[in-house]
Design an enzyme around this catalytic site. Structure first.
Site, PDB file in Angstrom:
ATOM      1  N   TYR A 136       0.825  -1.220   0.000  1.00 53.33           N
ATOM      2  CA  TYR A 136       0.000   0.000   0.000  1.00 53.33           C
ATOM      3  C   TYR A 136       0.851   1.259   0.000  1.00 53.33           C
ATOM      4  CZ  TYR A 136      -3.913  -3.102   1.094  1.00 53.33           C
ATOM      5  OH  TYR A 136      -4.855  -4.098   1.064  1.00 53.33           O
ATOM      6  N   LYS A 179       3.923 -15.414   1.622  1.00 51.67           N
ATOM      7  CA  LYS A 179       3.987 -16.305   0.455  1.00 51.67           C
ATOM      8  C   LYS A 179       5.445 -16.383  -0.014  1.00 51.67           C
ATOM      9  CE  LYS A 179       0.818 -16.843  -2.699  1.00 51.67           C
ATOM     10  NZ  LYS A 179       0.364 -18.248  -2.563  1.00 51.67           N
ATOM     11  N   ASP A 211      -2.400 -18.017   1.420  1.00 51.21           N
ATOM     12  CA  ASP A 211      -3.610 -18.554   0.779  1.00 51.21           C
ATOM     13  C   ASP A 211      -4.138 -19.754   1.556  1.00 51.21           C
ATOM     14  OD1 ASP A 211      -1.231 -19.754  -0.019  1.00 51.21           O
ATOM     15  OD2 ASP A 211      -1.963 -20.355  -1.990  1.00 51.21           O
ATOM     16  N   ASP A 254      -5.040  -7.292   5.659  1.00 52.18           N
ATOM     17  CA  ASP A 254      -6.295  -6.635   5.289  1.00 52.18           C
ATOM     18  C   ASP A 254      -7.345  -7.694   4.951  1.00 52.18           C
ATOM     19  OD1 ASP A 254      -8.097  -4.749   4.523  1.00 52.18           O
ATOM     20  OD2 ASP A 254      -6.911  -3.904   2.881  1.00 52.18           O
ATOM     21  N   ASP A 314     -10.507  -9.501   7.531  1.00 55.95           N
ATOM     22  CA  ASP A 314     -11.921  -9.412   7.139  1.00 55.95           C
ATOM     23  C   ASP A 314     -12.570 -10.796   7.134  1.00 55.95           C
ATOM     24  OD1 ASP A 314     -11.851  -6.706   6.929  1.00 55.95           O
ATOM     25  OD2 ASP A 314     -12.692  -6.615   4.907  1.00 55.95           O
TER      26      ASP A 314
END
Ligand code: NAD
Length: 367
Positions: A142, A193, A225, A249, A253
């Site tokens: 970001y 990852k 993942d 992020d 959620d």
């Protein structure tokens, strides 16, 4: 008794409504002799744009910098949809996070027994769930440069975001996770990852190195993942989960939805520990300003009140007062009190302020 300087930034939409309940709880904690505060208030987001033409004034930022901790409601709403990008309501919140160096975002996902049926998963998978997601908040994709869209010779476009992490950035977030795990069940899972990303290779290497200082904590590495899959398959296997800004992020959620409602989830954003042993900290509910229900008395104040409990625990070391407040919430829910977002069919919901009052009654009863 020490008096702590607390800055309240209610913000927009339901922000002021849920903050009003926190103010009532603060009054009750004071009356019970559990905690004492010096309260200041200021504007952030759309309300600051209306009053000052910008989402956070320098004065408000200076106040935030001088406070022992900050409580924020929520920012934004359709009224400010067309303001310039640089002064949009969210820019006030981002400036607070960036300028105060709030690099560690803590998001607990707790499933209250009374609400296990409101989860998207089966009761047995989520009942008793208590995960702490530690998300790196000021680095990664970001913020990395270059970050741009360029036009190629053939007229088509090319977009670039840069995922970048340094050893120091990973070390400090890893320490936050291991320190927290020591106060919980002593288990950390680190998600990245490393199979396809260089930043993942470094992340894994640095977290493993920091772990050497915490022989009492167990560490597991998990691919991000796979972690997403495990969170919906068998979420209770995790305790503290540390990850970068982007994966954090998304994974937080996912974890949020395991617990039933956005209106239940608090969060903390912490800075580095300074020479005096204190750190900057901002506490806020995970939810937004909920313009669809603002002004109606429908908002669930539990995420905001839970944010105050986190503030008591992490900024002021008032673990006992935090425990009392959190168990007051648990008992209030067990008694059947429900705002609209968590009320099952056939249950008459109570208002925002009635929920605040019910929690305060339980708090007084237990103290
Ligand atoms: P939202 O979290 O405001 O609302 C999503 C849904 O959840 C809505 O139906 C809302 O009514 C419900 N909800 C949220 N909090 C609730 C509560 N405490 N009690 C009961 N129901 C609740 O997300 P959104 O609708 O995507 O965004 C609305 C505005 O909030 C936008 O302007 C967005 O930019 C902003 N926002 C701000 C923050 C923040 O301040 N940190 C975070 C997310 C969104």
């Amino acid at each position: 008794m020490t008096s702590y300087k607390l800055l309240l930034l209610p913000g927009d939409g339901i922000g002021p409504e849920v903050m009003a309940e926190v103010e009532k709880v603060i009054g009750a904690l004071d009356a019970l002799g559990l905690a004492r505060f010096e309260i200041e208030r200021d504007l952030v987001g759309g309300s600051a744009i209306d009053a000052h033409g910008k989402p956070l004034t320098d004065e408000a930022l200076a106040r935030a910098d001088a406070a022992d901790a900050i409580l924020l409601g929520a920012v934004g709403g359709p009224k400010w949809a067309d303001v310039a990008y640089e002064i949009r309501p969210e820019a006030g919140l981002l400036r607070l996070r960036k300028d105060l160096g709030l690099f560690a975002n803590l998001r607990p996902a707790i499933c209250y027994p009374a609400l296990a049926d409101a989860s998207a998963l089966k009761r047995e998978l989520v009942e008793g769930l208590d995960i702490m997601i530690v998300r790196e908040l000021t680095g990664g994709v970001y913020f990395g440069e270059p970050k741009e869209i360029t036009t190629l010779p053939d007229g088509s476009k090319r977009a670039v975001d840069t995922q970048v992490y340094t050893t120091a950035e990973i070390e400090r977030i890893a320490h936050v996770a291991f320190d927290l795990a020591r106060k919980r069940s002593g288990r950390v899972a680190s998600a990245e990852k490393h199979n396809v990303m260089k930043s993942g290779v470094l992340w894994k290497e640095v977290v493993t190195k920091v772990h050497a200082d915490y022989s009492d904590v167990t560490l597991e590495h998990v691919l991000a993942d796979n972690c997403a899959m495990q969170l919906v398959r068998r979420p209770k296997q995790y305790d503290v989960l540390v990850t970068d800004n982007l994966f954090g992020d998304v994974l937080s959620d996912v974890a949020a939805m395991l617990t039933g409602s956005l209106g239940m989830l608090p969060s903390a954003s912490l800075g580095a520990v300074d020479a005096k042993g204190s750190r900057k900290a901002l506490y806020e509910p995970v939810h937004g300003s909920a313009p669809d229900i603002a002004g109606k008395g429908y908002a669930n104040p539990i995420a905001m009140i839970g944010s105050l409990a986190m503030c008591l625990r992490y900024s002021f070391g008032l673990g006992e007062a935090a425990d009392l407040l959190e168990s007051a919430v648990t008992r209030t829910l067990a008694s059947g009190a429900r705002t609209r977002d968590i009320a099952a069919e056939g249950i008459t919901p109570i208002s925002t302020s009635e929920m605040g009052d019910a929690i305060i009654r339980e708090l007084k009863h237990a103290a």
